[in-house]
Design a protein around this motif. Structure first.
Motif: not given
Length: 168
Positions: A33-46
């Motif tokens: 029951n885990t969220a898989v958070i994909m963080m593809p951005s190189s944008n530091d704010d995001e």
């Protein structure tokens, strides 16, 4: 490129993405029951907002914890400092991310996956909302990406400001 060859290419990419996803789940049995958070951005704010609002997102989506998929060295190094609910930070190449994002755009195969970016996958254009009627990037991220209708600004993380260089 003809429509037929483009379709074949997309089908091939989707098959490859499905293999990447299956391998990820097989190698990481803790993903229940885990969220898989994909963080593809190189944008530091995001990346900062993805980590800053993660606990609220997990609560609102009824997930116990999170696994982060990223290629960003800062996220890999500091993500677990933002939340004790992050059980793993996995290095995931930009190429694999593109395949998985394409596949998830065509077929929503797993509701555990959240793509934490304003402008990815292709067609998402969150940056275009920033500044309209005073809307901030932070608000677009929390409401648009994490789907948190009751947005309440989080207190800034001193570590996050230092690491990601967020200027207020």
């Amino acid at each position: 490129m003809s429509d037929k060859s483009a379709l074949k290419k997309n089908i091939k990419r989707c098959k490859r993405a499905r293999i990447y996803w299956a391998l990820l789940l097989r190698k990481n049995p803790q993903i229940q029951n885990t969220a898989v958070i994909m963080m593809p951005s190189s944008n530091d704010d995001e990346n900062y907002y993805a980590l800053l609002y993660l606990n609220k997102y997990l609560e609102s989506s009824h997930r116990d914890n999170a696994v982060i998929l990223t290629h960003n060295s800062r996220v890999k190094k500091y993500a677990t400092s933002f939340s004790p609910k992050i059980i793993s930070v996995i290095n995931f190449s930009k190429k694999k991310m593109k395949y998985v994002m394409k596949f998830s755009s065509m077929f929503n195969y797993d509701d555990r996956l959240t793509i934490a970016a304003l402008n990815e996958p292709a067609g998402r254009n969150g940056d275009s909302l920033v500044g309209l009627k005073g809307v901030t990037k932070e608000e677009v991220f929390a409401k648009g990406v994490y789907k948190m209708p009751d947005f309440a600004k989080e207190e800034d993380s001193p570590l996050g400001i230092k690491v990601f260089g967020i200027k207020k």
